[in-house]
Design an enzyme around this catalytic site. Structure first.
Site: not given
Ligand code: AGP
Length: 611
Positions: A2, A27, A74, A100-101, A484, A488, A491, A507, A606
């Site tokens: 919020c 937010r 939110w 908020n909370g 992961e 990170k 990307e 292997h 995103k």
């Molecule tokens: C992860 O850092 C990337 N931004 C990408 O792999 C992301 O996790 C993926 O596109 C899935 O997005 P979502 O969680 O919004 O479905």
């Protein structure tokens, strides 16, 4: 999360409130409202959806005043609609509150207040605060004193702004968890969730600490502690520009979001996990013991980082439920003709709730009769609208393209789901309480990790930022963290990086290892600790540069490593929430050193809303 703003001064308050709420839109929210105190009481206008809906209403009903408050909601308790939008009021309509909370003891307070004759208009926990103040004002108690008594009865996490129309000109604001800052102006004072809305009026800011509250009018701001003791605190002079303010002083949204993880994880388990009773509750999951007993298998469908969260979730759910869990990429799932029927539970995991590949996989599941739930970070997103149940991660909007706080809150959601399943299956309450306690201390452990290791990790990033290839190794619950960590790094820094199960290295990938290959390995104490230690010896024998993420004080592992990063101990299922943080910071600082666009990496979006 919020957004909160309160103003007392000489300006026309409506533009101040609306302008401030616009600075807080990042937010995330699903409804909004303002309250303006005028000569004959207080006007409250609220609207579902975006601020533009509230502004349209304000064109129809012009409000005038120099004292008021505004809120973007939110939703946590109660649907995202106008009736649950803030501000909320008491029975008299004089006491007005925004929040908020989560007020964790709101149900007990609400029942008591109802028995005292209070009538509630919303489903929210917030409205309880307004009625509690009203109750404490009885007998002519001044508003500020009634608020002090009220604050002592609240449990949970809250940032509150409160006013009384029949005692105009005084704002009281209290902090216990979510942020609250006070801007000191000339003949005006303004209170908000963060700095961004204040900078148009002042750069002299007081940050409230937990347990503190302020009493403000247009001339002064008085700060008090939990025992109502007066506190003198010098304001900080903020030199940020407006954009930096939205990052709360962090250079990038990604770094801000890495640092938000303690709060985000806490906001994900708060109000759902109750250690005292050993119970877990979900508002929107709609899954009871009888229904759970019908399931013979679980499928997790996701992409990217969310798919990695699913791999960790597999461990948690198989351990809790003892039924098989398959984890599929959204882009693959529907093309493999998966075996799905009404005894299949499908979990879509998606931060945005709009990822086309994930949604397509979820549609496949739905069409074949599966029960469909989603773990999502965006209220009302497409994935949530097609699901039978939802677990929201409450991380707040994630702006950086590289997912960080969404990931750790997805792991938190999976952990809560595994506890819920264990509860449905009648597991011993003491075991559940222990498991909940270990979850409850994770935010402190992340804070400790950030505080003690960030500078060191930044130095490691400078040491290794010229490498052309990285290998990330992990076993068991940490294999997904190796994946992961590699994602990170690649990307945001564009360095080629691969995640591998450490046992698989011999292997094939071991052929890659030489003195130019940094090998990041997660080697905390799990049942396969000795195995990974041998794997790391193999890498070392080929001159690989070992960067090991290990338990604090693990001298054996530290001796073997070229460099090491120490993380606090936790139980195995929760370790990934901690061990992923160093990989996030390493990727961030390497990308920074390489001059990459950390928040908006090339070629990436995103939310990938195309297949
Ligand atoms: C992860 O850092 C990337 N931004 C990408 O792999 C992301 O996790 C993926 O596109 C899935 O997005 P979502 O969680 O919004 O479905």
């Amino acid at each position: 999360m919020c957004g909160i703003i309160g103003y007392v001064g000489t300006r026309d308050v409506v533009p101040v409130l609306i302008g401030g709420l616009k600075k807080l839109e990042y937010r995330g929210y699903d409804s909004a409202g303002i309250a303006v105190v005028n000569g004959n009481g207080v006007d409250v206008v609220r609207a579902e959806g975006k601020l533009s809906n509230l502004e349209s209403k304000l064109h129809e009903k012009t409000l005038h005043g120099t004292f008021g408050m505004g809120h973007t909601r939110w939703a946590t308790h109660g649907k995202p609609n106008e009736n649950n939008a803030h501000p909320h009021r008491d029975c008299t309509g004089n006491v007005v509150v925004i929040h908020n909370g989560i007020i964790e003891n709101f149900l007990a307070l609400k029942q008591r207040l109802k028995s005292q004759g209070h009538e509630f208009k919303s489903e929210t926990d917030t409205e309880v605060v307004a009625h509690l103040i009203e109750e404490h004002r009885k007998g002519g108690v001044p508003f500020v004193d009634a608020v002090k008594k009220t604050l002592k009865e609240l449990e949970g996490h809250y940032a509150l702004v409160m006013i009384a129309a029949d005692e105009p000109g005084t704002i009281v604001a209290a902090k216990h968890g979510p942020p609250l800052v006070v801007g000191l102006g000339e003949g005006e004072n303004i209170i908000a969730s963060d700095v961004a809305p204040l900078l148009a009026y002042t750069r002299n800011i007081i940050y409230l600490e937990d347990g503190e509250y302020v009493v403000a009018d247009d001339k002064k701001v008085e700060l008090f502690g939990e025992s109502d003791q007066k506190i003198e605190r010098e304001p900080r002079r903020i030199t940020w520009d407006a954009v930096t303010a939205e990052k709360e002083g962090y250079r990038h949204y990604m770094l801000k979001e890495i640092h938000e993880q303690p709060r985000a994880v806490r906001d994900t388990f708060n109000g759902r996990m109750f250690e005292e009773s050993g119970e877990v509750f979900f508002n929107d999951l709609h899954l009871d013991a009888d229904e759970w007993a019908k399931f013979k298998r679980v499928h997790v469908v996701a992409c990217g980082t969310s798919w990695h969260a699913g791999l960790v979730g597999k461990f948690m759910i198989e351990n809790a439920a003892r039924i098989p869990v398959e984890v599929d990429y959204g882009s693959e799932y529907r093309y493999r003709d998966p075996i799905i029927d009404e005894s299949t539970l499908v979990i879509g995991v998606t931060q945005s709730g709009e990822t086309a590949d994930t949604i397509a996989g979820m549609q496949e599941a739905k069409s074949k009769g599966a029960k469909l739930i989603t773990i999502c970070n965006v209220l009302g997103a497409a994935a949530t609208r097609m699901s039978d149940g939802v677990i929201y991660t409450n991380a707040g909007p994630e702006i950086g393209v590289a997912s960080t706080k969404a990931f750790t809150t997805q792991l938190t959601a999976f952990y809560l789901l595994s506890l819920y399943i264990r509860m449905l299956r009648g597991e011993d309450k003491d075991d559940l309480r222990y498991a909940m306690h270990e979850m409850s201390v994770i935010p402190h452990k992340i804070e400790h990790l950030l505080k003690t290791q960030e500078k060191h990790i930044e130095q490691l990033a400078h040491k290794y930022h010229r490498a052309q290839d990285f290998l990330f190794l992990g076993r068991g619950v940490h294999y997904p963290i190796a994946l992961e960590g590699a994602l990170k790094l690649k990307e945001i820094s564009y360095i080629h990086a691969e995640g591998y199960p450490a046992g698989e290295m011999k292997h094939g990938p071991i052929a890659l290892i030489d003195e130019n290959m940094p090998v990041v390995a997660i080697a905390t104490h799990t049942p396969v600790y000795d195995k990974i230690a041998s794997n790391l010896q193999e890498a070392k024998a080929r001159d690989g540069k070992l960067i090991v993420i290990c338990d604090e004080g693990d001298d054996e592992m530290k001796k073997m490593a070229d460099d090491y990063i120490e993380v606090p101990w936790s139980i195995e299922p929760l370790q990934p929430i901690l061990t992923v943080v160093p990989t996030q910071l390493l990727a961030y600082y390497i990308a920074l050193r390489r001059g990459c666009d950390v928040d908006q990496p090339r070629n990436l979006a995103k939310s990938v809303t195309v297949e």
